[in-house]
Design an enzyme around this catalytic site. Structure first.
Site, PDB file in Angstrom:
ATOM      1  CB  CYS A 384      -1.011  -0.050   1.138  1.00  0.00           C
ATOM      2  SG  CYS A 384      -2.481   0.894   0.737  1.00  0.00           S
ATOM      3  CG  HIS A 510      -3.655  -3.769   2.980  1.00  0.00           C
ATOM      4  ND1 HIS A 510      -2.773  -3.263   3.910  1.00  0.00           N
ATOM      5  CD2 HIS A 510      -4.250  -2.695   2.406  1.00  0.00           C
ATOM      6  CE1 HIS A 510      -2.847  -1.939   3.909  1.00  0.00           C
ATOM      7  NE2 HIS A 510      -3.737  -1.574   3.006  1.00  0.00           N
ATOM      8  CD  GLU A 512      -1.318  -6.342   5.063  1.00  0.00           C
ATOM      9  OE1 GLU A 512      -1.004  -6.636   3.885  1.00  0.00           O
ATOM     10  OE2 GLU A 512      -1.518  -5.167   5.439  1.00  0.00           O
TER      11      GLU A 512
HETATM   12  N1  GLN Z   1      -2.099   6.620   2.667  1.00  0.00           N
HETATM   13  C1  GLN Z   1      -2.172   5.860   1.459  1.00  0.00           C
HETATM   14  C2  GLN Z   1      -3.497   6.006   0.756  1.00  0.00           C
HETATM   15  O1  GLN Z   1      -4.472   6.381   1.332  1.00  0.00           O
HETATM   16  C3  GLN Z   1      -1.843   4.399   1.706  1.00  0.00           C
HETATM   17  C4  GLN Z   1      -2.843   3.711   2.575  1.00  0.00           C
HETATM   18  C5  GLN Z   1      -2.336   2.418   3.181  1.00  0.00           C
HETATM   19  O2  GLN Z   1      -1.135   2.167   3.240  1.00  0.00           O
HETATM   20  N2  GLN Z   1      -3.246   1.593   3.660  1.00  0.00           N
HETATM   21  O3  GLN Z   1      -3.588   5.735  -0.409  1.00  0.00           O
END
Ligand code: GLN
Length: 538
Positions: A384, A510, A512
């Protein structure tokens, strides 16, 4: 009311952090291993509508379900143990309960009645508890009640349990109370009084515990169990000890040894069978007997707290067992990383994971880490925000777009290689408004990720507002960073990899959240394998 689904309520006493979630998940595992369809639900007494708006420092990681619910991290344990997805219905907070009751009141649904905690709030709690049971998908629903008995905010939940036991009838709803039996070293004794008080507090609300699960650092002798049974009004075989374990994955076997599943099934008037735990135990054997070890750096800003990256740490345990290697995860605080010390902090590592996150703090350190591992051929997984940092680093240092950035960090940047998603631009509210839950992704034939997943079509869970800016895609791909996973409908770039690096992958989603004991996530398995290879090549 008649019902086919049986309900188990898990309450906690004496202190928080006794591991109700792990006990619930372990019991669920034992029941599942005997052929029952089981799910676990968590009721949280706080007023946030969901934990999505909570800082990880406050409440640990926010776990995301397939259907896009932002939930308590215990749901991650439920999925990792059971290998069955949870949903919106599996996590309910006081905020959510009040929100629906107030909404109904505004719609005039209460026909002029005074709206009160009893019966309106308790009715809504009871309705939420039974949504999963009434779906017909489960034989047993385990409902874990957050907080500790006696807390002001837990009262409506305990009252709802009291009512539900009457509604459901005998053998259809039971209460397991988890307590602590402390050891006083000065007296050299295990103490039962806190448990007695806790059971008494529960009884003051009209709820009699059926089974006591006692957390302890020492084995509970028979006479102490008898004493607890006598004072707490339960049968002697209903006093179960839960001794400290070296890994949470040992708890199902410990509960089996104590007969927790047997007594639960007896009280629910259900048959018990021999549990089928072959694969679980195979995982445990591998987890406990690694052939070698590797060191992975976890670059993040919440590194002081284990719970902030819970699912990532568990994914490494699953992937480690799969590879028969012990994965030592070394936390590296991104705020203290810079180009000067990157070598000192990272050179010894066999792989580096740059963690998800929000906001500006620590991001320059994350970018330094990416630069170092890219230039030094150290396996890299960016998740992310970690993927977004990889794109920014590549734009700055390979494409020479010096002020490349995400508009999250610098709205005025000349090169917004990461930008707010179109549908996010009109959104003002923070809660529940990110791109959430499962989305399909098509993998490029011949890419590293296609080989890792052994598939061209995958689905993964998301939680973000910003995305790879496709205006830069051509330039970035020309430079050697390929977009190897795309959303098939929108063309959104979900995965980047660097073709001339041994293992450099950034994912917008994600992985995970989907790793379980039964199904270790392929990206984590592949990453650990790559790290092992890197170690051997040193
Ligand atoms: N802050 C980033 C976004 O909103 C990444 C979010 C995250 O790592 N879950 O796109």
């Amino acid at each position: 009311m008649t019902t086919n689904t049986k309900y188990i309520f898990v309450t906690g006493g004496v202190t928080s952090s006794l591991g109700k979630g792990i006990i619930a998940a372990s019991l669920a595992k034992l029941l599942q291993s005997q052929g029952y369809r089981v799910t676990i639900q968590k009721l949280d007494p706080y007023i946030n509508v969901d934990p999505g708006t909570l800082n990880p420092y406050e409440h640990g990681e926010c776990y995301v379900t397939e259907d896009g619910a932002e939930t308590d991290l215990d749901l991650g344990h439920y999925e990792r143990f059971l290998n069955v997805p949870t949903s919106q219905a599996n996590n309910v907070t006081t905020g959510r309960i009040y929100q629906s009751v107030i909404q109904k009141e505004r719609e005039g649904k209460f026909l002029g009645k005074t709206v009160q905690v009893v019966p309106h709030i308790t009715d809504e709690i009871k309705r939420r508890v039974q949504i999963l049971g009434k779906s017909g998908d489960y034989d047993i629903v385990i409902t874990e009640i957050g907080g500790t008995v006696g807390d002001i905010e837990s009262l409506p939940y305990i009252e709802a349990v009291r009512q539900l036991r009457w509604d459901l009838g005998e053998h259809n709803g039971i209460v397991i109370h988890l307590t602590l039996v402390p050891y006083l070293s000065a007296a050299g004794e295990l103490k039962t009084k806190p448990t007695q008080h806790s059971v008494k507090t529960l009884m003051e609300s009209g709820v009699q515990a059926d089974i006591l699960v006692c957390r302890t650092e020492h084995n509970l002798p028979k006479d102490l169990r008898k004493k607890l049974a006598l004072f707490c009004n339960v049968t002697a075989d209903s006093v179960i000890q839960s001794i400290d374990a070296s890994t949470i994955y040992d708890v199902p076997n410990l509960m089996l040894k104590e007969g927790l599943d047997k007594i639960v099934l007896k009280k629910l008037a259900l048959e018990s069978a021999k549990p089928e735990l072959k694969n679980w135990n195979k995982f445990l054997r591998r987890h406990k007997n690694p052939k070698t070890e590797i060191n992975i750096g976890l670059i993040g800003k919440y590194v002081e707290l284990q719970d902030s990256y819970k699912s990532i740490l568990e994914s490494f345990i699953h992937a480690g067992a799969e590879n028969e290697v012990k994965v030592n995860v070394e936390s590296v605080h991104s705020e203290y990383l810079n180009d000067e010390n990157a070598g000192l902090m990272l050179a010894h590592l066999d792989g580096v994971l740059v963690a998800p996150g929000f906001g500006e703090r620590g991001i320059e350190g994350k970018i330094c880490a990416v630069k170092y591992v890219r230039e030094n051929n150290i396996p890299f997984l960016g998740i992310c925000l970690g993927m977004q940092m990889a794109v920014i680093e590549f734009a700055r240092n390979v494409l020479n777009l010096k002020d490349a950035n995400s508009t999250e960090m610098d709205p005025e940047t000349e090169h917004p290689v990461i930008d707010l998603m179109e549908e996010q631009k009109t959104i003002k509210n923070k809660g529940g408004t990110m791109r959430l839950g499962a989305w399909d992704c098509a993998l490029m034939p011949g890419s590293k990720v296609e080989k890792i997943y052994k598939n061209q079509h995958i689905s993964e869970r998301h939680r973000h507002r910003y995305e790879f800016n496709s205006d830069y895609r051509y330039q970035i791909e020309e430079g050697g960073m390929l977009a190897t996973g795309l959303n098939p409908k929108t063309g959104l770039v979900e995965i980047v990899e660097i073709s001339n690096h041994p293992w450099f992958i950034g994912v917008q989603y994600h992985p995970e959240y989907k790793s379980t004991v039964a199904n270790p996530h392929p990206l984590f398995v592949g990453f650990v394998k790559a790290a092992l290879k890197h170690k051997k090549s040193k």
